[in-house]
Design an enzyme around this catalytic site. Sequence first.
Site, PDB file in Angstrom:
ATOM      1  N   ALA A  50     -37.149   9.650 -12.211  1.00  0.00           N
ATOM      2  CA  ALA A  50     -37.075  10.936 -13.633  1.00  0.00           C
ATOM      3  C   ALA A  50     -37.690  11.684 -13.297  1.00  0.00           C
ATOM      4  O   ALA A  50     -37.068  12.762 -14.109  1.00  0.00           O
ATOM      5  CB  ALA A  50     -36.051  10.021 -13.860  1.00  0.00           C
ATOM      6  N   ALA A  51     -39.150  11.358 -13.981  1.00  0.00           N
ATOM      7  CA  ALA A  51     -40.485  12.192 -14.596  1.00  0.00           C
ATOM      8  C   ALA A  51     -40.453  13.677 -12.777  1.00  0.00           C
ATOM      9  O   ALA A  51     -39.991  13.431 -12.130  1.00  0.00           O
ATOM     10  CB  ALA A  51     -41.541  11.574 -14.361  1.00  0.00           C
ATOM     11  N   PRO A  52     -40.223  14.782 -14.316  1.00  0.00           N
ATOM     12  CA  PRO A  52     -40.228  15.188 -15.380  1.00  0.00           C
ATOM     13  C   PRO A  52     -39.024  15.173 -16.376  1.00  0.00           C
ATOM     14  O   PRO A  52     -39.354  15.013 -17.172  1.00  0.00           O
ATOM     15  CB  PRO A  52     -41.341  16.483 -14.777  1.00  0.00           C
ATOM     16  CG  PRO A  52     -40.536  17.065 -14.031  1.00  0.00           C
ATOM     17  CD  PRO A  52     -40.961  15.878 -13.479  1.00  0.00           C
ATOM     18  N   LYS A  60     -34.074  16.372 -13.518  1.00  0.00           N
ATOM     19  CA  LYS A  60     -32.366  15.667 -13.065  1.00  0.00           C
ATOM     20  C   LYS A  60     -31.906  15.229 -14.057  1.00  0.00           C
ATOM     21  O   LYS A  60     -31.148  15.189 -14.502  1.00  0.00           O
ATOM     22  CB  LYS A  60     -32.643  14.528 -11.680  1.00  0.00           C
ATOM     23  CG  LYS A  60     -33.380  15.514 -10.965  1.00  0.00           C
ATOM     24  CD  LYS A  60     -33.112  14.230  -9.682  1.00  0.00           C
ATOM     25  CE  LYS A  60     -33.908  13.273  -9.765  1.00  0.00           C
ATOM     26  NZ  LYS A  60     -35.678  13.546 -10.477  1.00  0.00           N
ATOM     27  N   ARG A 102     -46.333  10.011 -16.840  1.00  0.00           N
ATOM     28  CA  ARG A 102     -45.159  10.060 -16.652  1.00  0.00           C
ATOM     29  C   ARG A 102     -43.688   9.967 -17.397  1.00  0.00           C
ATOM     30  O   ARG A 102     -42.979  10.865 -17.573  1.00  0.00           O
ATOM     31  CB  ARG A 102     -44.961  11.009 -15.118  1.00  0.00           C
ATOM     32  CG  ARG A 102     -45.823  11.422 -14.295  1.00  0.00           C
ATOM     33  CD  ARG A 102     -45.716  11.435 -12.286  1.00  0.00           C
ATOM     34  NE  ARG A 102     -44.718  11.193 -12.376  1.00  0.00           N
ATOM     35  CZ  ARG A 102     -44.038  12.648 -11.941  1.00  0.00           C
ATOM     36  NH1 ARG A 102     -45.227  13.884 -11.496  1.00  0.00           N
ATOM     37  NH2 ARG A 102     -43.001  13.263 -11.178  1.00  0.00           N
ATOM     38  N   ASP A 143     -34.175  10.492  -6.345  1.00  0.00           N
ATOM     39  CA  ASP A 143     -34.967  10.887  -6.181  1.00  0.00           C
ATOM     40  C   ASP A 143     -36.346  10.695  -5.551  1.00  0.00           C
ATOM     41  O   ASP A 143     -37.033  11.157  -6.162  1.00  0.00           O
ATOM     42  CB  ASP A 143     -34.873  12.512  -6.870  1.00  0.00           C
ATOM     43  CG  ASP A 143     -35.313  13.669  -6.466  1.00  0.00           C
ATOM     44  OD1 ASP A 143     -35.574  14.155  -4.957  1.00  0.00           O
ATOM     45  OD2 ASP A 143     -36.221  14.639  -7.021  1.00  0.00           O
ATOM     46  N   CYS A 151     -37.602  16.302  -1.529  1.00  0.00           N
ATOM     47  CA  CYS A 151     -37.750  17.484  -1.115  1.00  0.00           C
ATOM     48  C   CYS A 151     -38.892  18.181  -0.720  1.00  0.00           C
ATOM     49  O   CYS A 151     -39.802  18.519  -0.205  1.00  0.00           O
ATOM     50  CB  CYS A 151     -38.972  18.080  -2.693  1.00  0.00           C
ATOM     51  SG  CYS A 151     -40.318  17.074  -2.929  1.00  0.00           S
TER      52      CYS A 151
END
Length: 454
Positions: free
Chosen positions: A108-110, A113, A136, A176, A229
């Site tokens: 999840a960081a930062p 989302k 983080r 992610d 990404c």
Amino acid sequence: MDLPISFIEKYQHLLGEEAAAFFAALTSGHPVKGFRLNIVKPQAEAMLVKYGPAHEKAPYAPNAYIGEVKGKSLLHQAGYVYSQEPSAMIVAAIADVQPGERVLDLCAAPGGKSTQLASQLQGAGLLVSNEIFPKRAKILSENIERWGFANVVVTNHAPNELSRHFPQFFDKIIVDAPCSGEGMFRKDPVAVAEWHSGAPEQCANRQQAILIEAVKMLKPGGQLIYSTCTFAPEENEAIISWLVENYPFVIQAIDMPNVAHGRAEWGYAADIDKTVRLWPHLNQGEGHFAAKLHYQGEAKSIKQKKGKHKEAQPKLEQEASKLWQTFQAKFPYLPFDDGKLHMLGDQLWLVPKALPSLQGLKVMRPGLHLGTMKKHRIEPSYAVALAFLAGSQGPTLPITIQQWKQYVAGETISVPGNAGWVILQVDEVPVGIGKQVQGIVKNFFPKGLRFQAD
């Protein structure tokens, strides 16, 4: 920007005639900065016009804009805006979380989302935002706090640790995944410097390990949203093909404008072209890949742990109970009915009811921080002010923008009156909490967050 030779050779082979436009966009194009608006904050759109940067609508997500947000600005500090690269907003948009769902943001960081997912939940349901690295996770927790929702829990676990706590628990899981970062080359020189030809394969192995644990936490009938990404097929189409081959998932179509699609020649699963890609030469924003999958696995019997779980409920003595009743009356807008009290040392928290137990969890933020239990009083937290959302009723005190700058720097401010604990507001923007005594507002802005405003 000088691209690695092996990267150039790889994508010349994969993209063929399209490669020239791809490399031109990477080396000559410019990254676009964006942000999202937290529309549940009081008068959010009006305050954006008055105090925000120049902006225009961005693609891929509602309440998203092209523009540059400064970290030391009024709206950022108050949780009205979150700076986020526009293409990264597509992940939570694809998740399309609904109020009441149980959601996990596994990496999840930062917090981009997670703040977007929290907005979609609208305070109903549960969001567990997890980050494996403590530093983080701390940043993630601060960003979540600014956004103002009480139903978000920040944990600090490796996926294989977290899966033991939440078997078949979540309606939706967002992964992610850590990746080779090729999609960020235009905005992050470090990503270019660290890339090597073996990076995609190394990342793919790690992504598989993460997904194995994610599947354990997904309810039958739930959805998994996977994203990276990077451009690398090894981390995108190939990973989704592996996932569908080994688990009962069906790839779902993503119906969005201004996107490209996954390429069948880079994966072997049926419907791989239902995944989406963002390319710098074809779409707005930096490089991204995303897939949405429906889990058709069967429910499994879950062994209950021996022994009794300690409920997230403090034992308030008679005096403390009276203090708590006074606190509730002072801040009636907080979602007390949707949470359960929990004491960590002398710190009082409102924990989401949907969270089964805190036992054994490494938690950075177990819900909404209410305050510190002091002798004969409860000292409310900074988070109480940030949870002051649209429609809230409570004690407020207007201050000027100059007084706000004094406040975030840690200084006391002078405002006539003797109101006691108050939510400080610049126009309609709740910026913090203070205690007004004989015309002086004592400063309770957290020392670790103080700064000199622009």
